[in-house]
Scaffold this motif. Structure first.
Motif, short mmCIF file in Angstrom:
data_model
loop_
_atom_site.label_atom_id
_atom_site.label_comp_id
_atom_site.label_asym_id
_atom_site.label_seq_id
_atom_site.Cartn_x
_atom_site.Cartn_y
_atom_site.Cartn_z
N SER A 145 24.28 42.45 45.07
CA SER A 145 26.00 43.17 44.19
C SER A 145 26.81 41.49 44.93
O SER A 145 27.11 41.18 44.11
CB SER A 145 26.41 44.12 45.68
OG SER A 145 27.72 44.27 45.61
N ARG A 146 26.06 40.93 46.23
CA ARG A 146 27.20 40.19 45.75
C ARG A 146 26.62 38.77 45.26
O ARG A 146 28.12 37.76 44.91
CB ARG A 146 26.48 38.87 47.50
CG ARG A 146 26.55 40.31 49.01
CD ARG A 146 26.56 38.86 49.68
NE ARG A 146 24.91 38.79 50.31
CZ ARG A 146 24.26 39.76 50.46
NH1 ARG A 146 24.53 40.69 51.09
NH2 ARG A 146 22.97 39.21 50.20
N SER A 147 25.77 38.49 44.31
CA SER A 147 25.45 37.64 43.58
C SER A 147 26.22 37.57 41.51
O SER A 147 26.88 36.91 41.22
CB SER A 147 23.98 37.06 43.21
OG SER A 147 22.99 37.01 44.69
N ARG A 176 22.03 45.05 48.31
CA ARG A 176 23.18 43.89 48.41
C ARG A 176 23.18 42.32 48.05
O ARG A 176 24.39 42.36 47.20
CB ARG A 176 23.19 44.35 50.30
CG ARG A 176 24.14 45.57 50.48
CD ARG A 176 23.99 45.30 52.06
NE ARG A 176 24.32 46.43 52.71
CZ ARG A 176 24.29 47.17 54.01
NH1 ARG A 176 23.50 45.85 54.69
NH2 ARG A 176 23.95 48.27 54.26
N SER A 177 22.44 41.92 48.33
CA SER A 177 21.86 41.09 47.30
C SER A 177 22.61 40.89 46.32
O SER A 177 23.23 39.24 45.60
CB SER A 177 20.90 40.17 48.22
OG SER A 177 20.73 38.89 47.35
N ASP A 193 18.76 34.24 45.18
CA ASP A 193 19.23 35.68 45.64
C ASP A 193 19.39 36.70 45.15
O ASP A 193 21.17 36.82 44.95
CB ASP A 193 20.31 34.86 47.26
CG ASP A 193 20.40 35.55 48.14
OD1 ASP A 193 19.52 36.35 48.73
OD2 ASP A 193 21.13 35.65 48.65
N PRO A 194 18.82 37.46 45.52
CA PRO A 194 17.08 37.96 46.24
C PRO A 194 16.04 37.11 45.51
O PRO A 194 15.51 37.57 45.88
CB PRO A 194 17.89 39.22 45.98
CG PRO A 194 18.03 39.83 45.05
CD PRO A 194 18.97 38.70 43.81
N LYS A 239 14.29 49.54 46.43
CA LYS A 239 14.07 48.37 46.86
C LYS A 239 15.06 48.33 48.33
O LYS A 239 15.23 49.05 48.63
CB LYS A 239 14.99 47.67 46.35
CG LYS A 239 14.99 47.13 44.31
CD LYS A 239 13.55 46.10 44.66
CE LYS A 239 12.94 46.36 42.80
NZ LYS A 239 11.97 45.47 42.85
N PRO A 240 14.39 47.01 48.76
CA PRO A 240 15.04 47.18 50.30
C PRO A 240 16.53 47.06 50.35
O PRO A 240 17.53 46.04 49.38
CB PRO A 240 15.03 45.85 50.81
CG PRO A 240 13.15 45.69 50.18
CD PRO A 240 13.77 46.32 48.71
N THR A 241 17.29 47.34 51.38
CA THR A 241 19.06 47.87 51.37
C THR A 241 19.29 46.31 51.38
O THR A 241 20.08 45.99 50.34
CB THR A 241 19.22 48.04 52.57
OG1 THR A 241 19.03 49.86 52.59
CG2 THR A 241 21.10 48.38 52.77
N GLU A 242 19.45 45.30 51.78
CA GLU A 242 19.49 43.32 51.46
C GLU A 242 19.07 43.52 50.23
O GLU A 242 20.09 42.46 49.74
CB GLU A 242 19.38 43.13 53.15
CG GLU A 242 19.68 41.96 52.47
CD GLU A 242 20.80 41.35 52.75
OE1 GLU A 242 21.67 40.74 52.56
OE2 GLU A 242 21.40 42.15 53.74
N PHE A 243 18.55 43.42 49.20
CA PHE A 243 18.03 43.49 48.31
C PHE A 243 18.76 43.89 47.24
O PHE A 243 19.63 42.85 46.08
CB PHE A 243 16.60 43.30 46.98
CG PHE A 243 16.40 43.43 46.26
CD1 PHE A 243 15.89 42.12 46.19
CD2 PHE A 243 16.61 43.98 45.76
CE1 PHE A 243 15.22 41.84 44.91
CE2 PHE A 243 16.68 43.62 44.47
CZ PHE A 243 15.70 43.20 43.46
#
Length: 127
Positions: free
Chosen positions: A21-23, A18-19, A96-97, A12-16
């Motif tokens: 994690s944040r969610s 991180r998303s 998100d995501p 998975k992409p890094t932003e996915f």
């Protein structure tokens, strides 16, 4: 004081990641009184051989986008708080995501407060 373990399929992409994690953290803050700064997570990305799940257990249609969230936390949340957490986490992760609700697997592990040391070798919550 929760400790969160998140397992997902590698690639998975890094932003996915991180998303996710944040969610997950956002859902805990909004539903079970976790302080905003109380964020401790272990995220593992796993190969197909390392992340095993049944795609239709209990009639739930899971895909390779499955995310398994295990939350270690102190004892004391009500069943209603836990149900609210589960529902909110699925909702936030869908937004998100973009994870399908069927692909969100959540497990809570409650432990007594004396089993926690958040630093300095102290039993943080025992007075």
């Amino acid at each position: 004081m929760p400790l969160v373990k998140i397992a997902l399929r590698s690639g998975k992409p890094t932003e996915f990641v991180r998303s996710v994690s944040r969610s997950v953290h956002r859902a805990m803050v909004e539903t079970i009184n976790v302080p905003e700064a109380d964020e401790f997570q272990i995220i593992t990305e796993n190969s197909a051989a390392e992340l095993v799940y049944h795609p239709t257990f209990l009639g739930i249609q899971r895909t390779d986008d499955i995310v398994i969230v295990q939350i270690y936390l102190g004892v004391g949340r009500t069943i209603e708080q836990k149900q609210t957490l589960y529902a909110r986490m699925v909702e936030v992760l869908k937004d998100d995501p973009g994870i399908a609700p069927a692909d969100v697997f959540i497990n809570l592990v409650e432990t007594p407060i004396e089993n926690w040391s958040l630093g300095n070798g102290l039993t943080t919550f025992v007075r």
